[in-house]
Write a protein that holds these residues in place. Structure first.
Motif, PDB file in Angstrom:
ATOM      1  N   THR A 176      25.363  31.715 -81.981  1.00 21.43           N
ATOM      2  CA  THR A 176      26.492  30.701 -82.350  1.00 21.43           C
ATOM      3  C   THR A 176      27.662  31.453 -82.770  1.00 21.43           C
ATOM      4  OG1 THR A 176      24.850  28.968 -83.164  1.00 21.43           O
ATOM      5  CG2 THR A 176      27.094  28.890 -83.682  1.00 21.43           C
ATOM      6  N   ASN A 177      27.229  32.588 -83.643  1.00 21.31           N
ATOM      7  CA  ASN A 177      28.451  33.461 -83.768  1.00 21.31           C
ATOM      8  C   ASN A 177      28.750  34.547 -82.936  1.00 21.31           C
ATOM      9  OD1 ASN A 177      30.270  35.325 -85.139  1.00 21.31           O
ATOM     10  ND2 ASN A 177      29.269  35.249 -87.008  1.00 21.31           N
ATOM     11  N   LYS A 178      29.640  34.284 -82.043  1.00 20.14           N
ATOM     12  CA  LYS A 178      29.904  35.233 -80.869  1.00 20.14           C
ATOM     13  C   LYS A 178      30.443  36.770 -81.305  1.00 20.14           C
ATOM     14  CE  LYS A 178      28.626  31.915 -77.940  1.00 20.14           C
ATOM     15  NZ  LYS A 178      27.374  32.083 -77.563  1.00 20.14           N
ATOM     16  N   GLN A 179      30.626  36.986 -82.647  1.00 17.22           N
ATOM     17  CA  GLN A 179      31.192  38.141 -83.079  1.00 17.22           C
ATOM     18  C   GLN A 179      30.135  38.960 -83.695  1.00 17.22           C
ATOM     19  OE1 GLN A 179      34.647  38.338 -82.682  1.00 17.22           O
ATOM     20  NE2 GLN A 179      34.438  36.350 -81.882  1.00 17.22           N
ATOM     21  N   LEU A 180      28.899  38.702 -83.688  1.00 21.62           N
ATOM     22  CA  LEU A 180      28.052  39.641 -84.029  1.00 21.62           C
ATOM     23  C   LEU A 180      27.876  40.952 -83.062  1.00 21.62           C
ATOM     24  CD1 LEU A 180      24.839  37.240 -84.685  1.00 21.62           C
ATOM     25  CD2 LEU A 180      26.760  38.360 -86.505  1.00 21.62           C
ATOM     26  N   ASN A 181      27.635  42.119 -83.827  1.00 25.53           N
ATOM     27  CA  ASN A 181      27.481  43.352 -82.928  1.00 25.53           C
ATOM     28  C   ASN A 181      25.934  43.625 -82.483  1.00 25.53           C
ATOM     29  OD1 ASN A 181      25.900  44.644 -85.103  1.00 25.53           O
ATOM     30  ND2 ASN A 181      27.921  44.977 -86.199  1.00 25.53           N
ATOM     31  N   ALA A 182      25.796  44.545 -81.797  1.00 26.46           N
ATOM     32  CA  ALA A 182      24.319  44.781 -81.276  1.00 26.46           C
ATOM     33  C   ALA A 182      23.222  44.874 -82.422  1.00 26.46           C
ATOM     34  CB  ALA A 182      24.306  46.116 -80.377  1.00 26.46           C
ATOM     35  N   SER A 183      23.659  45.746 -83.392  1.00 28.80           N
ATOM     36  CA  SER A 183      22.683  45.652 -84.513  1.00 28.80           C
ATOM     37  C   SER A 183      22.411  44.422 -85.263  1.00 28.80           C
ATOM     38  CB  SER A 183      23.141  46.842 -85.457  1.00 28.80           C
ATOM     39  OG  SER A 183      24.280  46.516 -86.436  1.00 28.80           O
ATOM     40  N   GLN A 184      23.557  43.743 -85.426  1.00 23.90           N
ATOM     41  CA  GLN A 184      23.413  42.224 -86.002  1.00 23.90           C
ATOM     42  C   GLN A 184      22.576  41.463 -85.176  1.00 23.90           C
ATOM     43  OE1 GLN A 184      27.468  41.564 -86.537  1.00 23.90           O
ATOM     44  NE2 GLN A 184      27.618  42.431 -88.684  1.00 23.90           N
ATOM     45  N   GLN A 185      22.966  41.290 -84.038  1.00 25.18           N
ATOM     46  CA  GLN A 185      21.978  40.495 -83.127  1.00 25.18           C
ATOM     47  C   GLN A 185      20.616  40.803 -83.059  1.00 25.18           C
ATOM     48  OE1 GLN A 185      23.577  40.526 -79.138  1.00 25.18           O
ATOM     49  NE2 GLN A 185      25.845  39.652 -79.650  1.00 25.18           N
ATOM     50  N   ALA A 186      20.235  42.311 -83.010  1.00 23.91           N
ATOM     51  CA  ALA A 186      18.729  42.492 -83.366  1.00 23.91           C
ATOM     52  C   ALA A 186      18.050  42.289 -84.524  1.00 23.91           C
ATOM     53  CB  ALA A 186      18.892  44.201 -83.093  1.00 23.91           C
ATOM     54  N   ALA A 187      18.935  42.194 -85.447  1.00 22.08           N
ATOM     55  CA  ALA A 187      18.439  41.829 -86.958  1.00 22.08           C
ATOM     56  C   ALA A 187      18.028  40.264 -86.841  1.00 22.08           C
ATOM     57  CB  ALA A 187      19.281  42.183 -87.975  1.00 22.08           C
ATOM     58  N   VAL A 188      18.861  39.492 -86.266  1.00 18.69           N
ATOM     59  CA  VAL A 188      18.836  38.129 -86.178  1.00 18.69           C
ATOM     60  C   VAL A 188      17.697  37.824 -85.448  1.00 18.69           C
ATOM     61  CG1 VAL A 188      19.710  35.816 -85.284  1.00 18.69           C
ATOM     62  CG2 VAL A 188      21.378  37.430 -86.726  1.00 18.69           C
ATOM     63  N   THR A 189      17.544  38.497 -84.231  1.00 22.07           N
ATOM     64  CA  THR A 189      16.230  38.354 -83.380  1.00 22.07           C
ATOM     65  C   THR A 189      15.161  38.619 -84.117  1.00 22.07           C
ATOM     66  OG1 THR A 189      17.680  38.715 -81.323  1.00 22.07           O
ATOM     67  CG2 THR A 189      15.308  38.910 -81.146  1.00 22.07           C
ATOM     68  N   ALA A 190      15.026  39.729 -84.815  1.00 22.88           N
ATOM     69  CA  ALA A 190      13.936  40.310 -85.497  1.00 22.88           C
ATOM     70  C   ALA A 190      13.341  39.131 -86.507  1.00 22.88           C
ATOM     71  CB  ALA A 190      14.005  41.626 -86.276  1.00 22.88           C
ATOM     72  N   ILE A 191      14.377  38.502 -87.192  1.00 23.06           N
ATOM     73  CA  ILE A 191      14.202  37.411 -88.030  1.00 23.06           C
ATOM     74  C   ILE A 191      13.405  36.171 -87.554  1.00 23.06           C
ATOM     75  CG2 ILE A 191      15.048  35.911 -89.701  1.00 23.06           C
ATOM     76  CD1 ILE A 191      17.222  37.935 -90.564  1.00 23.06           C
ATOM     77  N   THR A 192      13.799  35.860 -86.304  1.00 18.87           N
ATOM     78  CA  THR A 192      13.293  34.752 -85.478  1.00 18.87           C
ATOM     79  C   THR A 192      12.215  35.100 -85.115  1.00 18.87           C
ATOM     80  OG1 THR A 192      14.454  35.306 -83.503  1.00 18.87           O
ATOM     81  CG2 THR A 192      15.639  33.503 -85.037  1.00 18.87           C
ATOM     82  N   GLU A 193      11.721  36.280 -84.921  1.00 20.13           N
ATOM     83  CA  GLU A 193      10.105  36.692 -84.521  1.00 20.13           C
ATOM     84  C   GLU A 193       9.276  37.096 -85.367  1.00 20.13           C
ATOM     85  OE1 GLU A 193      11.050  39.607 -81.414  1.00 20.13           O
ATOM     86  OE2 GLU A 193      11.955  38.314 -79.992  1.00 20.13           O
ATOM     87  N   ASN A 194       9.771  37.165 -86.773  1.00 20.22           N
ATOM     88  CA  ASN A 194       8.928  37.513 -87.830  1.00 20.22           C
ATOM     89  C   ASN A 194       7.736  36.618 -88.239  1.00 20.22           C
ATOM     90  OD1 ASN A 194       8.256  38.676 -90.347  1.00 20.22           O
ATOM     91  ND2 ASN A 194       9.427  37.215 -91.585  1.00 20.22           N
ATOM     92  N   GLU A 195       6.661  37.109 -88.336  1.00 20.93           N
ATOM     93  CA  GLU A 195       5.387  36.549 -88.805  1.00 20.93           C
ATOM     94  C   GLU A 195       4.981  36.770 -90.017  1.00 20.93           C
ATOM     95  OE1 GLU A 195       3.082  34.120 -87.092  1.00 20.93           O
ATOM     96  OE2 GLU A 195       5.067  33.765 -86.347  1.00 20.93           O
ATOM     97  N   SER A 196       5.516  37.724 -90.927  1.00 17.43           N
ATOM     98  CA  SER A 196       5.276  38.133 -92.147  1.00 17.43           C
ATOM     99  C   SER A 196       6.359  38.597 -93.233  1.00 17.43           C
ATOM    100  CB  SER A 196       4.162  39.154 -92.332  1.00 17.43           C
ATOM    101  OG  SER A 196       4.581  40.393 -91.333  1.00 17.43           O
TER     102      SER A 196
END
Length: 612
Positions: A176-196
């Protein structure tokens, strides 16, 4: 069940030591005079009471101001305090806010003390026995909770590492936030895939909170109910505002007395402000006020019978207060059920009794400031965890040196970084000029911290003013408790004149409370003046940093905590001025590296360049 785990036993011992240190340090007695407590920044006295009212659950609340400059960084929102006056028993309470010289506190009493507006009223920090009791209760029970204890062992390196993730989704996230840089996008993706457990490492100015807001919004969009926490009310409010702006149904629990209007509408009190039950609560408060007025007739100088009658009336006030709490709790149930996100400090969330609800993810922002026992108070509320912060900035404040040596000042983030396999670094900072960020990037972040293109250097942005040989030596303050350096303050005053520094857009910071107190007496009132510790998380266009230490022995004291310097030198956006004695600090490898960096990239000046 007796605690057998050595790590748990050590944490419990640490809490006992911290509690003992609080009791010892905050006592007002022959060994700890009021003058001594004020000198150490543990008491504010005298106060001028500016307003009295009955606030949350009908507790008395007092607004006040200070008519003198003093160091207040130990008085944080939510601190346990005692309100006192000579010759009377103190009244326990909690600090709600303190900004500049104005503040507010709540008393845990049926009414205002008779002496509250007399001359000589003050507040002092008090042992937070309620928080320590909660932490000890939670830790003692941890071995009985199989899943929690397993996670505890894993984080302490004693168990099988099992930090698995979901399989990567076929379709990438739509941000939704189109201003996120690549490292921020990677962090968001990692949070949504987190299991622990997921760790987000956010160095200064890298948009950590912005990243977390996007991640929480994504989790809610996936149907999760999310908990958000941070060690301070200020940090909780900061992320809460962002979540509200994203249109999420957020409920902010805990201290609601000094939040701004936007957040108040998302607190239980704000949500219930116009409800039918509010009319009932108002009537109960009127009844309580009637009992209080009746009790006031029985002054403290009356006899035994009058005192008993007064106590009975105040008991009725307490009963009414309990009834108000029950009504509020009953009506808050739907709010807790409907909320997509619930936010609060660890103790605020614990007090909300949220264990009857199911939360998928707990996000702890500023996790580098959260001591481990506090985290275990809220870990049982969720299935997955996100720890975000920077363990290379200042650790949590711990009073007991012995407890600190045993590890109580090691944050939950610092603990987890040692055992969780992968950390997601936010790698681009948007706060300061590249020249200012460069030293921290090289020394603390392995040169991985980049600077956004628009912050490329446009001139000289970092300056060191060397006082070596000037005779500007450190001295103990008048109270003997903290170091000062008047010479460095004179240089700061000269810099304001010669370098076109606008005080209202600038800050003066120092590691020593004594230097800060002296600066408040001599530097312009529009200049933000603060210790480094209380300036963490803030920024200004221009920052003047006074190191204070100047002696023949090369002693640098707690300048040895390089994380404090990391905070200090990453607060300025445009210009950083550091004042210090190279002969004193240069024998230390860290400071020698810093001096070399400034000589190569910035401006290295001496005190002799100034007409003092």
């Amino acid at each position: 069940m007796a605690v057998t785990d050595p790590h748990l036993a050590t944490l419990l011992r640490c809490i006992d030591l911290e509690e003992e240190e609080q009791v010892n340090r905050y006592s007002l007695d022959q060994q700890h005079t009021l003058k001594a407590l004020k000198a150490e920044g543990l008491a504010l006295h005298p106060l001028v009471v500016t307003r009295r009212n009955f606030g949350y659950a009908d507790y008395p609340e007092i607004s006040f101001r200070l008519n003198f400059p003093t160091e207040t960084n130990l008085f944080r929102d939510g601190s346990a305090i005692e309100c006192f006056i000579s010759g009377e028993p103190p009244v326990k309470g909690v600090l709600l806010s303190l900004e500049g010289r104005s503040g507010e506190f709540r008393l845990f009493a049926p009414d205002f003390p008779d002496w509250i507006e007399d001359n000589g009223v003050g507040i002092k920090l008090a042992p937070d026995q309620r928080t320590t009791t909660i932490m000890k209760t939670v830790l003692k029970d941890l071995q009985n909770r199989k899943e929690m204890y397993s996670l505890f062992q894993q984080l302490h390196g004693d168990g099988q590492i099992n930090f698995e993730d979901q399989a990567a989704r076929e379709a990438p996230l739509v941000f939704t936030n189109k201003q996120l840089n690549a490292s921020q996008q990677a962090a968001v993706t990692a949070i949504t895939e987190n299991e622990s457990v997921r760790i987000i490492h956010g160095p200064p100015g890298t948009g950590k909170t912005t990243t977390l807001i996007e991640a929480v919004a994504q989790l809610v969009g996936m149907g999760e109910k999310v908990l958000v926490s941070a060690a301070s009310n200020t940090a909780v409010d900061n992320i809460t505002k962002g979540l509200i702006r994203r249109g999420l149904n957020v409920l902010r629990v805990g201290n609601a007395s000094k939040v701004d209007e936007a957040i108040f509408q998302h607190t239980p009190e704000g949500q219930l402000a116009n409800s039918k039950q509010q009319k009932v609560i108002k009537e109960l408060k009127i009844r309580a006020e009637q009992f209080r007025k009746m009790a006031v007739k029985y002054k403290r100088s009356f006899g035994k019978a009058e005192r008993e009658q007064r106590n009975l009336l105040f008991k009725e006030v307490k009963n009414i207060r309990d009834e108000i709490k029950k009504i509020q709790a009953y009506n808050e149930e739907k709010l807790y059920t409907d909320a997509q996100v619930i936010a609060g400090t660890p103790i605020g969330l614990y007090d909300a009794k949220l264990n009857r609800y199911k939360f998928a993810t707990l996000v702890i922002d500023e996790a580098g400031q959260c001591i481990e026992p506090l985290a275990w108070c809220i870990f049982p509320l969720a299935d997955k965890y996100v720890l975000a912060g920077d363990h290379l900035q200042l650790p949590p404040t711990v009073l007991s040196n012995e407890a600190a040596k045993l590890g109580l000042n090691r944050s939950i983030l610092e603990l987890a970084i040692g055992t969780v396999p992968r950390t997601f670094l936010l790698d681009t900072q948007y706060r300061m000029r590249e020249m200012i960020a460069g030293f921290s990037s090289n020394y603390f972040y392995n040169a991985l911290l980049l600077t956004a293109p628009h912050l490329a250097n446009t001139g000289i942005h970092i300056h060191f003013v060397d006082t070596a040989g000037s005779g500007y030596n450190e001295e103990r303050g008048r109270d003997g408790s903290s170091l000062q350096n008047e010479g460095e303050l004179r240089i700061a005053g000269k810099l304001l004149e010669t370098d076109a520094i606008t005080p209202s857009a600038s800050a003066f910071i120092s590691p020593y409370a004594g230097q800060v107190a002296l600066a408040k007496e001599t530097l312009p009132p529009t200049l933000r003046i603060s210790t480094i510790d209380s300036f963490q998380g803030q920024e200004q266009e221009t920052v003047i940093l006074s190191l204070v230490r100047s002696n023949d022995d090369g002693e640098i004291g707690f300048l040895k905590d390089y994380r404090r310097m990391n905070v200090a030198i990453t607060r300025a956006k445009e210009r950083l001025f550091v004042i210090g004695d190279s002969a004193t600090i240069g024998g230390d490898a860290f400071y020698n590296s810093f001096l070399s960096y400034v000589e190569k990239h910035g401006s290295y000046r001496t005190v002799w360049e100034f007409d003092m």
